[in-house]
Scaffold this active site. Structure first.
Site, mmCIF file in Angstrom:
data_model
loop_
_atom_site.group_PDB
_atom_site.id
_atom_site.type_symbol
_atom_site.label_atom_id
_atom_site.label_comp_id
_atom_site.label_asym_id
_atom_site.label_seq_id
_atom_site.Cartn_x
_atom_site.Cartn_y
_atom_site.Cartn_z
ATOM 1 N N ARG A 8 -38.824 25.897 63.860
ATOM 2 C CA ARG A 8 -38.832 24.881 64.895
ATOM 3 C C ARG A 8 -40.187 24.194 65.021
ATOM 4 O O ARG A 8 -40.282 22.999 65.311
ATOM 5 C CB ARG A 8 -38.460 25.543 66.217
ATOM 6 C CG ARG A 8 -38.393 24.660 67.420
ATOM 7 C CD ARG A 8 -38.109 25.474 68.662
ATOM 8 N NE ARG A 8 -39.106 26.506 68.868
ATOM 9 C CZ ARG A 8 -39.039 27.416 69.837
ATOM 10 N NH1 ARG A 8 -38.013 27.434 70.648
ATOM 11 N NH2 ARG A 8 -39.981 28.320 69.973
ATOM 12 N N PHE A 54 -32.145 41.518 78.965
ATOM 13 C CA PHE A 54 -33.482 41.368 78.408
ATOM 14 C C PHE A 54 -33.420 41.032 76.915
ATOM 15 O O PHE A 54 -34.185 40.197 76.415
ATOM 16 C CB PHE A 54 -34.239 42.667 78.637
ATOM 17 C CG PHE A 54 -35.662 42.688 78.142
ATOM 18 C CD1 PHE A 54 -36.700 42.301 78.971
ATOM 19 C CD2 PHE A 54 -35.962 43.106 76.859
ATOM 20 C CE1 PHE A 54 -38.015 42.331 78.517
ATOM 21 C CE2 PHE A 54 -37.265 43.139 76.401
ATOM 22 C CZ PHE A 54 -38.297 42.749 77.232
ATOM 23 N N TYR A 66 -44.556 39.276 57.235
ATOM 24 C CA TYR A 66 -45.354 38.683 58.301
ATOM 25 C C TYR A 66 -44.592 38.715 59.630
ATOM 26 O O TYR A 66 -45.129 39.116 60.674
ATOM 27 C CB TYR A 66 -45.716 37.240 57.946
ATOM 28 C CG TYR A 66 -46.324 36.479 59.101
ATOM 29 C CD1 TYR A 66 -47.626 36.719 59.494
ATOM 30 C CD2 TYR A 66 -45.567 35.544 59.813
ATOM 31 C CE1 TYR A 66 -48.180 36.044 60.567
ATOM 32 C CE2 TYR A 66 -46.118 34.863 60.887
ATOM 33 C CZ TYR A 66 -47.413 35.115 61.256
ATOM 34 O OH TYR A 66 -47.951 34.453 62.324
ATOM 35 N N ARG A 93 -51.864 24.891 60.590
ATOM 36 C CA ARG A 93 -51.300 26.217 60.321
ATOM 37 C C ARG A 93 -50.084 26.085 59.414
ATOM 38 O O ARG A 93 -49.338 25.106 59.501
ATOM 39 C CB ARG A 93 -50.893 26.892 61.642
ATOM 40 C CG ARG A 93 -52.027 27.126 62.597
ATOM 41 C CD ARG A 93 -51.542 27.892 63.823
ATOM 42 N NE ARG A 93 -50.604 27.122 64.602
ATOM 43 C CZ ARG A 93 -50.908 26.493 65.748
ATOM 44 N NH1 ARG A 93 -52.141 26.547 66.204
ATOM 45 N NH2 ARG A 93 -49.991 25.828 66.426
#
Length: 454
Positions: A255, A325, A208, A265
């Site tokens: 978290r 980045f 997932y 969920r």
């Protein structure tokens, strides 16, 4: 379980800075991506009915005449950057700090995934319509007139004006088009797969997270290499790129336990939590707090196994803007896990990273030795909190030992106290602007610096 706005988890985790980063010599030591939340269309966990939110006003694209005269960008591309700012204020400035044509490629990559996410996240679209759309979405990139006008999602402008986005996609070099189309196809298939099933095994958890974040890491890495700002191996080593995404996504999922439970969920793998409770929601009950913390610690230990791959990946980067980045979200992630480890507050409310701490990490994570030192600092913090009675304590100690070994400096590490006055002035200005940004931006970025967002 849906895959929704989590699919751009890695992208949005680049915290926004108002100016571009200073381009001087790399700094030494001393980011997590904002991410969306996924809603479940099938197999939804029962939840109390909530008052429907107020309607979200449509965001209209600005007229090109207001944007394009005397600007070096074509009108369509300017519109795309406007959509980028509208849909991800935290990501917009960071992408514009990237070098050359890579900047435009990553902007379009983000918007394409945002459009895909918007389809997946729209609960008003029936499964018999949504599943084929997810499977075929990559093909819409080559259909100049395709758009979708029926979405009720707040980011629906990327679907309603998809012809502008797809036009700019087709204006990219073919090497960028191929990457974006391929990742979009694979992600759409993955989203469709998880629409109607929950995450049971740890293998499915990895799968997932691969679909919603690992593929983003792989796609970005291939774009970095295609731009020739990075070596070919960065894009070819998909295992390391996948780990970059999985580390961030697992941190988000860990978290955000309480928020996800409140909104119906479930993303924690049943294989793990079922050893500690009959139902995942039971972990939030006060009488189960000890078992809940043990489950939390086991999942954090699982996530820490990606850190060696993260360090190896970052050590290969040579372009400063690409390094910044990629590195900032990873150091934010380790700081978040350190804050969450063995912390009952994960099941009671929000675990926060201080804003000053976030700014410091953003400023410091500009070279590999600095990142290694940050990783070392936070795994030491975790190590000091390992309970001797924790079922995962031995595994936690083992992975921390591996991270320590990789994080020890191999040579003299640049000191944070020996920069030129000009560089220090730029750094202080950037820190001040970053602090102001963090203090004033809306809830989206406020959530970003909390240790509880997906």
């Amino acid at each position: 379980m849906a895959a929704s706005t989590k699919a751009v988890s890695l992208l949005k985790r680049a915290l926004s800075l108002s100016p571009s980063p200073p381009r001087g010599p790399p700094r030494a030591v001393g980011r997590l991506r904002g991410g969306g939340r996924r809603s479940q269309q099938q197999g939804r966990v029962p939840a109390e009915p909530l008052t429907p939110p107020p309607a979200v006003p449509r965001l209209q694209p600005p007229p090109c005449t207001a944007l394009c005269p005397q600007d070096s960008l074509e009108c369509g591309l300017r519109t795309c950057y406007r959509y980028l700012n509208q849909t991800s204020r935290s990501f917009a400035a960071v992408i514009q700090a990237l070098d050359g044509e890579l900047r435009h490629a990553v902007c379009i990559f983000y918007l394409v995934l945002r459009a895909l996410d918007t389809i997946e996240d729209d609960m008003t679209i029936s499964l018999d319509v949504k599943v084929p759309m997810l499977h075929e979405f990559h093909s819409y990139l080559y259909q100049p007139e395709w758009k979708y006008m029926e979405s009720k999602e707040k980011d629906r402008q990327v679907l309603e004006d998809f012809p502008t986005i797809s036009m700019e996609f087709r204006n990219l070099s073919k090497v960028y088009q191929d990457v974006i189309s391929d990742i979009c196809h694979k992600m759409g298939v993955g989203m469709a797969e998880f629409l109607e099933k929950k995450v049971d095994s740890q293998h499915e958890w990895d799968k997932y997270c691969h679909y919603v974040a690992g593929l983003v890491g792989i796609g970005l890495s291939r774009l970095f290499s295609a731009s020739e700002l990075e070596d070919a191996i960065v894009g070819q080593d998909t295992e390391l790129a996948n780990s970059m995404g999985l580390f961030l996504q697992k941190t988000n999922i860990i978290r955000d336990y309480l928020e996800d439970q409140m909104e119906g969920r479930e993303f924690w793998p049943r294989e793990v939590w079922s050893r500690y409770a009959k139902k995942l929601s039971d972990l939030a009950k006060p009488e189960n707090i000890d078992m809940a913390v043990q489950c939390l610690n086991e999942l954090i230990t699982n996530a820490l196994h990606h850190v060696p791959d993260v360090l190896t990946y970052l050590s290969r980067l040579k372009n400063q803007t690409v390094f910044n980045f990629c590195a900032i979200p990873q150091v934010m992630a380790i700081a978040t896990l350190a804050a969450c480890y063995n912390n009952r507050q994960v099941f009671r409310g929000v675990v926060k990273i201080r804003k000053g701490q976030a700014v410091t990490l953003m400023m410091d994570a500009t070279n590999i030795q600095a990142v290694k030192a940050i990783m070392y600092q936070y795994v030491e913090e975790i190590y000091q909190k390992i309970p001797s009675t924790d079922p995962s304590s031995n595994k936690t100690q083992q992975i921390i030992a591996s991270i320590r070994a990789m994080s020890l400096p191999s040579g003299p590490m640049a000191s944070r106290h020996h920069y030129s006055p000009i560089y220090l002035s730029c750094a202080m200005l950037l820190a001040a602007l970053s602090w102001q940004y963090l203090s004033t931006i809306s809830k989206a970025t406020e959530d970003y610096v909390q240790a509880g967002e997906k």
